[in-house]
Write a protein that holds these residues in place. Structure first.
Motif, PDB file in Angstrom:
ATOM      1  N   ALA A 111      13.476  12.011 -15.602  1.00  0.00           N
ATOM      2  CA  ALA A 111      12.117  12.335 -15.157  1.00  0.00           C
ATOM      3  C   ALA A 111      11.631  11.392 -14.062  1.00  0.00           C
ATOM      4  N   GLU A 112      12.086  10.141 -14.104  1.00  0.00           N
ATOM      5  CA  GLU A 112      11.601   9.137 -13.158  1.00  0.00           C
ATOM      6  C   GLU A 112      12.536   8.902 -11.979  1.00  0.00           C
ATOM      7  N   ARG A 113      13.597   9.701 -11.873  1.00  0.00           N
ATOM      8  CA  ARG A 113      14.490   9.563 -10.715  1.00  0.00           C
ATOM      9  C   ARG A 113      13.746   9.904  -9.428  1.00  0.00           C
ATOM     10  N   VAL A 114      13.996   9.103  -8.405  1.00  0.00           N
ATOM     11  CA  VAL A 114      13.348   9.293  -7.108  1.00  0.00           C
ATOM     12  C   VAL A 114      14.415   9.162  -6.018  1.00  0.00           C
ATOM     13  N   PRO A 115      14.469  10.079  -5.052  1.00  0.00           N
ATOM     14  CA  PRO A 115      15.391   9.883  -3.928  1.00  0.00           C
ATOM     15  C   PRO A 115      15.137   8.527  -3.271  1.00  0.00           C
ATOM     16  N   PHE A 116      16.158   7.720  -3.124  1.00  0.00           N
ATOM     17  CA  PHE A 116      15.961   6.368  -2.618  1.00  0.00           C
ATOM     18  C   PHE A 116      15.426   6.402  -1.190  1.00  0.00           C
ATOM     19  N   TYR A 117      16.163   7.057  -0.295  1.00  0.00           N
ATOM     20  CA  TYR A 117      15.684   7.179   1.081  1.00  0.00           C
ATOM     21  C   TYR A 117      14.847   8.447   1.210  1.00  0.00           C
ATOM     22  N   GLY A 118      13.673   8.303   1.738  1.00  0.00           N
ATOM     23  CA  GLY A 118      12.763   9.424   1.915  1.00  0.00           C
ATOM     24  C   GLY A 118      11.632   9.423   0.925  1.00  0.00           C
ATOM     25  N   GLU A 119      11.800   8.697  -0.212  1.00  0.00           N
ATOM     26  CA  GLU A 119      10.738   8.607  -1.222  1.00  0.00           C
ATOM     27  C   GLU A 119      10.530   7.161  -1.656  1.00  0.00           C
ATOM     28  N   TYR A 120      11.549   6.585  -2.329  1.00  0.00           N
ATOM     29  CA  TYR A 120      11.408   5.187  -2.736  1.00  0.00           C
ATOM     30  C   TYR A 120      11.329   4.287  -1.507  1.00  0.00           C
ATOM     31  N   MET A 121      12.169   4.579  -0.534  1.00  0.00           N
ATOM     32  CA  MET A 121      12.085   3.912   0.763  1.00  0.00           C
ATOM     33  C   MET A 121      11.609   4.930   1.788  1.00  0.00           C
ATOM     34  N   VAL A 122      10.614   4.567   2.581  1.00  0.00           N
ATOM     35  CA  VAL A 122      10.090   5.463   3.606  1.00  0.00           C
ATOM     36  C   VAL A 122      10.166   4.777   4.957  1.00  0.00           C
ATOM     37  N   GLU A 123      10.280   5.567   5.992  1.00  0.00           N
ATOM     38  CA  GLU A 123      10.437   5.019   7.334  1.00  0.00           C
ATOM     39  C   GLU A 123       9.086   4.861   8.009  1.00  0.00           C
ATOM     40  N   GLU A 124       8.804   3.672   8.467  1.00  0.00           N
ATOM     41  CA  GLU A 124       7.576   3.373   9.184  1.00  0.00           C
ATOM     42  C   GLU A 124       7.917   2.599  10.448  1.00  0.00           C
ATOM     43  N   ASP A 125       7.540   3.158  11.588  1.00  0.00           N
ATOM     44  CA  ASP A 125       7.785   2.507  12.877  1.00  0.00           C
ATOM     45  C   ASP A 125       9.254   2.115  13.048  1.00  0.00           C
ATOM     46  N   GLY A 126      10.134   3.017  12.601  1.00  0.00           N
ATOM     47  CA  GLY A 126      11.558   2.793  12.771  1.00  0.00           C
ATOM     48  C   GLY A 126      12.198   1.882  11.749  1.00  0.00           C
ATOM     49  N   GLU A 127      11.422   1.405  10.773  1.00  0.00           N
ATOM     50  CA  GLU A 127      11.944   0.528   9.727  1.00  0.00           C
ATOM     51  C   GLU A 127      11.770   1.188   8.359  1.00  0.00           C
ATOM     52  N   TRP A 128      12.758   0.954   7.483  1.00  0.00           N
ATOM     53  CA  TRP A 128      12.650   1.465   6.122  1.00  0.00           C
ATOM     54  C   TRP A 128      11.939   0.428   5.257  1.00  0.00           C
ATOM     55  N   VAL A 129      10.844   0.850   4.601  1.00  0.00           N
ATOM     56  CA  VAL A 129      10.053  -0.046   3.765  1.00  0.00           C
ATOM     57  C   VAL A 129       9.852   0.591   2.401  1.00  0.00           C
ATOM     58  N   VAL A 130       9.622  -0.249   1.388  1.00  0.00           N
ATOM     59  CA  VAL A 130       9.423   0.249   0.027  1.00  0.00           C
ATOM     60  C   VAL A 130       8.100   0.999  -0.072  1.00  0.00           C
ATOM     61  N   ASN A 131       8.154   2.176  -0.674  1.00  0.00           N
ATOM     62  CA  ASN A 131       6.960   2.954  -0.952  1.00  0.00           C
ATOM     63  C   ASN A 131       6.335   2.409  -2.236  1.00  0.00           C
ATOM     64  N   GLU A 132       5.182   1.788  -2.127  1.00  0.00           N
ATOM     65  CA  GLU A 132       4.565   1.116  -3.273  1.00  0.00           C
ATOM     66  C   GLU A 132       4.325   2.058  -4.445  1.00  0.00           C
ATOM     67  N   ALA A 133       4.247   3.349  -4.183  1.00  0.00           N
ATOM     68  CA  ALA A 133       3.980   4.310  -5.255  1.00  0.00           C
ATOM     69  C   ALA A 133       5.079   4.328  -6.304  1.00  0.00           C
ATOM     70  N   TYR A 134       6.268   3.853  -5.938  1.00  0.00           N
ATOM     71  CA  TYR A 134       7.387   3.924  -6.867  1.00  0.00           C
ATOM     72  C   TYR A 134       7.806   2.571  -7.418  1.00  0.00           C
ATOM     73  N   LEU A 135       7.001   1.555  -7.227  1.00  0.00           N
ATOM     74  CA  LEU A 135       7.280   0.267  -7.854  1.00  0.00           C
ATOM     75  C   LEU A 135       6.719   0.299  -9.263  1.00  0.00           C
ATOM     76  N   ASP A 136       7.597   0.199 -10.246  1.00  0.00           N
ATOM     77  CA  ASP A 136       7.184   0.315 -11.650  1.00  0.00           C
ATOM     78  C   ASP A 136       7.424  -1.006 -12.350  1.00  0.00           C
ATOM     79  N   GLU A 137       6.406  -1.837 -12.408  1.00  0.00           N
ATOM     80  CA  GLU A 137       6.555  -3.148 -13.036  1.00  0.00           C
ATOM     81  C   GLU A 137       6.813  -3.030 -14.530  1.00  0.00           C
ATOM     82  N   SER A 138       6.346  -1.942 -15.126  1.00  0.00           N
ATOM     83  CA  SER A 138       6.541  -1.779 -16.570  1.00  0.00           C
ATOM     84  C   SER A 138       8.012  -1.634 -16.907  1.00  0.00           C
TER      85      SER A 138
END
Length: 359
Positions: free
Chosen positions: A306-333
């Motif tokens: 249920a919690e699987r997320v595509p790594f590139y395109g969702e967990y990592m998103v491209e901003e200004d030509g760089e791949w950065v972590v999408n904060e929406a998928y950081l699960d500290e729990s």
């Protein structure tokens, strides 16, 4: 069959049986866990035979129809033949190995039910092979490939990690599989995001372009949207370019910064310690299966899918030509759960035989 919220059904699992290995490959990422390899002797924290089999029996209830056993080096497990033999009926069984222990064991593995094997073979040059693997076992690997073919495991897929030290050997390896019926080649893009040394990475598109020029036929697989190139031996023209007696098959696995690859991923991984892992690249999604009772396995597997997320395109998103972590998928729990060894409460009244395949 369970699917994540992106519609990706999980049809296969990749189970690491140990982090032990008789090689010390410079690119090893140990199924995304980093270099955690330990001594050669068996260790208590590895899943037991019954644990592995119980897990496979449970996930087969959800329509999982294939398992690949990995490591470390899975043939260091003395019980590998028993595990293969006890894998649920109807589940395709394959194995990734460095091949050194296939002589003397390949036939028993086939008798137990092994259907396919991948053998790591990064260069057809002894010195380069030794530098990459930190092991002088070139001949043992070649003997292992022969043993697999003799045992009826054709086609044997050779795994070659393509990076700075091996890229120059790609043409020779392609010609090798083109000339030898029963062999296939899987060129695996080096993954600096989990293996380190970004300076070792090469432009994998150049390999695609070169193969496209050499190939008699090109096709795509649904899994990971991979491209396959059929290449005939130099100087020969096949009447059927997909006939493996006339041409060799070369496949490229290119996950780095590739959203299309991630969008077509249908696997869940299991670490040698018994943690579920929804994505190779992530270190924050490990989920324990408790004491590995059937209800605990079911619940952990449902939650992992249920919690699987595509790594590139969702967990990592491209901003200004760089791949950065999408904060929406950081699960500290999740991190906290792994640290505590507790994946939440399990309903003790859970039915041992009921499977919900669509939640």
């Amino acid at each position: 069959m369970l699917a994540d919220e992106f519609g990706r059904e999980v049809s296969g699992v990749r189970v690491s049986l140990t982090d032990r290995c008789n090689f010390d490959c410079v690119y090893c990422h140990n199924e995304g866990l980093g270099d955690t390899r330990g001594p050669m002797a068996p260790r208590e924290h590895e899943m037991g035979t019954d644990d592995v089999v119980r897990f496979l029996e449970v996930v087969s209830e959800f329509g999982v129809d294939s398992v690949k056993f990995t490591g470390g080096e899975p043939l260091l497990r003395e019980d590998i033949e028993e595990i293969v033999r006890r894998t649920p009926e109807g589940m395709e069984v394959s194995l990734t190995t460095n091949g050194t222990m296939l002589p003397g064991r390949a036939e028993a593995l086939v008798d137990a039910g092994l259907e396919r094997v991948n053998v790591s073979q990064d260069a057809l040059d002894r010195e380069t092979f030794k530098q990459v693997t930190q092991a002088g076992a070139y001949d043992a690997v070649m003997d292992g490939v022969d043993a697999a073919l003799d045992a009826g495991l054709a086609p044997v897929k050779l795994n070659m990690v393509v990076f700075e030290q091996t890229a120059g050997y790609v043409p020779e390896m392609v010609e090798h599989v083109a000339e030898n019926e029963g062999l296939r080649l899987q060129l695996i893009e080096y993954m600096p995001e989990i293996a380190g040394h970004p300076e070792w990475a090469i432009d994998i598109q150049r390999v695609h372009d070169w193969l496209a020029e050499q190939a008699d036929h090109v096709e795509r697989r649904e899994m990971h949207d991979r491209r396959r190139y059929w290449v005939s031996p130099e100087g020969e023209t096949p009447t059927d370019p997909t006939d493996e007696s006339q041409a060799g098959m070369v496949e490229i696995v290119d996950p780095v910064e590739n959203p299309t690859f991630c969008a077509n991923c249908h696997r869940v991984r299991v670490t040698h310690e018994g943690y579920l892992k929804g994505c190779l690249n992530r270190h924050d999604d490990l989920r324990p299966m408790g004491e590995m009772t059937r209800p605990e396995i079911r619940e952990a597997f449902r939650e992992t899918v249920a919690e699987r997320v595509p790594f590139y395109g969702e967990y990592m998103v491209e901003e200004d030509g760089e791949w950065v972590v999408n904060e929406a998928y950081l699960d500290e729990s999740t991190d906290a759960a792994v640290s505590d060894g507790d994946d939440g409460e399990i309903d003790p009244a859970a039915d041992e035989t009921t499977v919900q395949s669509d939640d």
